[in-house]
Motif scaffolding. Structure first.
Motif, PDB file in Angstrom:
ATOM      1  N   ALA A  29       4.450  23.773 -53.825  1.00 54.43           N
ATOM      2  CA  ALA A  29       4.700  25.209 -53.663  1.00 54.43           C
ATOM      3  C   ALA A  29       4.930  25.879 -55.008  1.00 54.43           C
ATOM      4  N   ILE A  30       5.694  25.237 -55.890  1.00 55.02           N
ATOM      5  CA  ILE A  30       5.972  25.817 -57.200  1.00 55.02           C
ATOM      6  C   ILE A  30       4.691  25.967 -58.013  1.00 55.02           C
ATOM      7  N   ALA A  31       3.759  25.023 -57.860  1.00 51.06           N
ATOM      8  CA  ALA A  31       2.510  25.052 -58.619  1.00 51.06           C
ATOM      9  C   ALA A  31       1.469  25.990 -58.001  1.00 51.06           C
ATOM     10  N   SER A  32       1.773  26.566 -56.856  1.00 45.12           N
ATOM     11  CA  SER A  32       0.816  27.406 -56.140  1.00 45.12           C
ATOM     12  C   SER A  32       0.630  28.760 -56.808  1.00 45.12           C
ATOM     13  N   PRO A  33      -0.603  29.098 -57.203  1.00 36.40           N
ATOM     14  CA  PRO A  33      -0.833  30.424 -57.774  1.00 36.40           C
ATOM     15  C   PRO A  33      -0.579  31.548 -56.755  1.00 36.40           C
ATOM     16  N   GLU A  34      -0.825  31.261 -55.489  1.00 37.61           N
ATOM     17  CA  GLU A  34      -0.584  32.268 -54.453  1.00 37.61           C
ATOM     18  C   GLU A  34       0.899  32.605 -54.366  1.00 37.61           C
ATOM     19  N   LEU A  35       1.749  31.580 -54.475  1.00 36.67           N
ATOM     20  CA  LEU A  35       3.186  31.822 -54.427  1.00 36.67           C
ATOM     21  C   LEU A  35       3.633  32.607 -55.655  1.00 36.67           C
ATOM     22  N   ALA A  36       3.105  32.257 -56.816  1.00 36.83           N
ATOM     23  CA  ALA A  36       3.446  32.991 -58.037  1.00 36.83           C
ATOM     24  C   ALA A  36       3.022  34.449 -57.909  1.00 36.83           C
ATOM     25  N   ASP A  37       1.837  34.697 -57.351  1.00 35.34           N
ATOM     26  CA  ASP A  37       1.371  36.072 -57.149  1.00 35.34           C
ATOM     27  C   ASP A  37       2.291  36.823 -56.192  1.00 35.34           C
ATOM     28  N   ALA A  38       2.718  36.137 -55.137  1.00 37.92           N
ATOM     29  CA  ALA A  38       3.592  36.780 -54.151  1.00 37.92           C
ATOM     30  C   ALA A  38       4.921  37.184 -54.770  1.00 37.92           C
ATOM     31  N   PHE A  39       5.477  36.329 -55.629  1.00 39.56           N
ATOM     32  CA  PHE A  39       6.756  36.658 -56.247  1.00 39.56           C
ATOM     33  C   PHE A  39       6.628  37.722 -57.320  1.00 39.56           C
ATOM     34  N   SER A  40       5.467  37.841 -57.935  1.00 38.10           N
ATOM     35  CA  SER A  40       5.304  38.832 -58.992  1.00 38.10           C
ATOM     36  C   SER A  40       4.724  40.153 -58.481  1.00 38.10           C
ATOM     37  N   ALA A  41       4.354  40.202 -57.213  1.00 37.60           N
ATOM     38  CA  ALA A  41       3.764  41.412 -56.638  1.00 37.60           C
ATOM     39  C   ALA A  41       4.805  42.519 -56.527  1.00 37.60           C
ATOM     40  N   GLU A  42       4.309  43.739 -56.612  1.00 36.86           N
ATOM     41  CA  GLU A  42       5.187  44.890 -56.418  1.00 36.86           C
ATOM     42  C   GLU A  42       5.692  44.885 -54.981  1.00 36.86           C
ATOM     43  N   THR A  43       6.924  45.245 -54.832  1.00 41.45           N
ATOM     44  CA  THR A  43       7.509  45.264 -53.499  1.00 41.45           C
ATOM     45  C   THR A  43       7.122  46.543 -52.760  1.00 41.45           C
ATOM     46  N   ASP A  44       6.912  46.419 -51.477  1.00 40.53           N
ATOM     47  CA  ASP A  44       6.621  47.592 -50.653  1.00 40.53           C
ATOM     48  C   ASP A  44       7.741  47.786 -49.628  1.00 40.53           C
ATOM     49  N   GLU A  45       8.920  47.285 -49.980  1.00 37.24           N
ATOM     50  CA  GLU A  45      10.056  47.393 -49.081  1.00 37.24           C
ATOM     51  C   GLU A  45      10.571  48.826 -49.035  1.00 37.24           C
ATOM     52  N   VAL A  46      11.139  49.180 -47.911  1.00 35.32           N
ATOM     53  CA  VAL A  46      11.719  50.499 -47.713  1.00 35.32           C
ATOM     54  C   VAL A  46      13.206  50.313 -47.473  1.00 35.32           C
ATOM     55  N   PRO A  47      14.049  51.065 -48.154  1.00 35.97           N
ATOM     56  CA  PRO A  47      15.495  50.911 -47.934  1.00 35.97           C
ATOM     57  C   PRO A  47      15.862  51.207 -46.489  1.00 35.97           C
ATOM     58  N   LEU A  48      16.820  50.463 -45.974  1.00 34.97           N
ATOM     59  CA  LEU A  48      17.287  50.684 -44.612  1.00 34.97           C
ATOM     60  C   LEU A  48      18.139  51.939 -44.560  1.00 34.97           C
ATOM     61  N   LYS A  49      18.047  52.632 -43.445  1.00 32.59           N
ATOM     62  CA  LYS A  49      18.879  53.805 -43.218  1.00 32.59           C
ATOM     63  C   LYS A  49      20.126  53.371 -42.470  1.00 32.59           C
ATOM     64  N   SER A  50      21.165  54.159 -42.557  1.00 37.81           N
ATOM     65  CA  SER A  50      22.390  53.856 -41.817  1.00 37.81           C
ATOM     66  C   SER A  50      22.096  53.886 -40.330  1.00 37.81           C
TER      67      SER A  50
END
Length: 57
Positions: A29-50
């Motif tokens: 898993a550590i050697a996986s380029p796909e995993l490295a790409d996933a960790f370095s990708a820009e996040t598309d998360e949205v903050p949670l609302k109350s």
């Protein structure tokens, strides 16, 4: 550690084998380029609302 149980446990070798398997899977898993790409990708998360204080029913 499991290696200390080798003389007294019939399952010690199975435990050691499982540990080695997990280490191998982690290394793959550590050697996986796909995993490295996933960790370095820009996040598309949205903050949670109350949470709403109104009833959902």
């Amino acid at each position: 550690m499991s290696f200390r149980l080798i003389d007294s446990s019939t399952t010690a070798w199975e435990i050691i084998d499982a540990i080695i398997h997990e280490w191998h899977e982690s290394a793959v898993a550590i050697a996986s380029p796909e995993l490295a790409d996933a960790f370095s990708a820009e996040t598309d998360e949205v903050p949670l609302k109350s949470p709403s204080t109104q009833s959902a029913v």
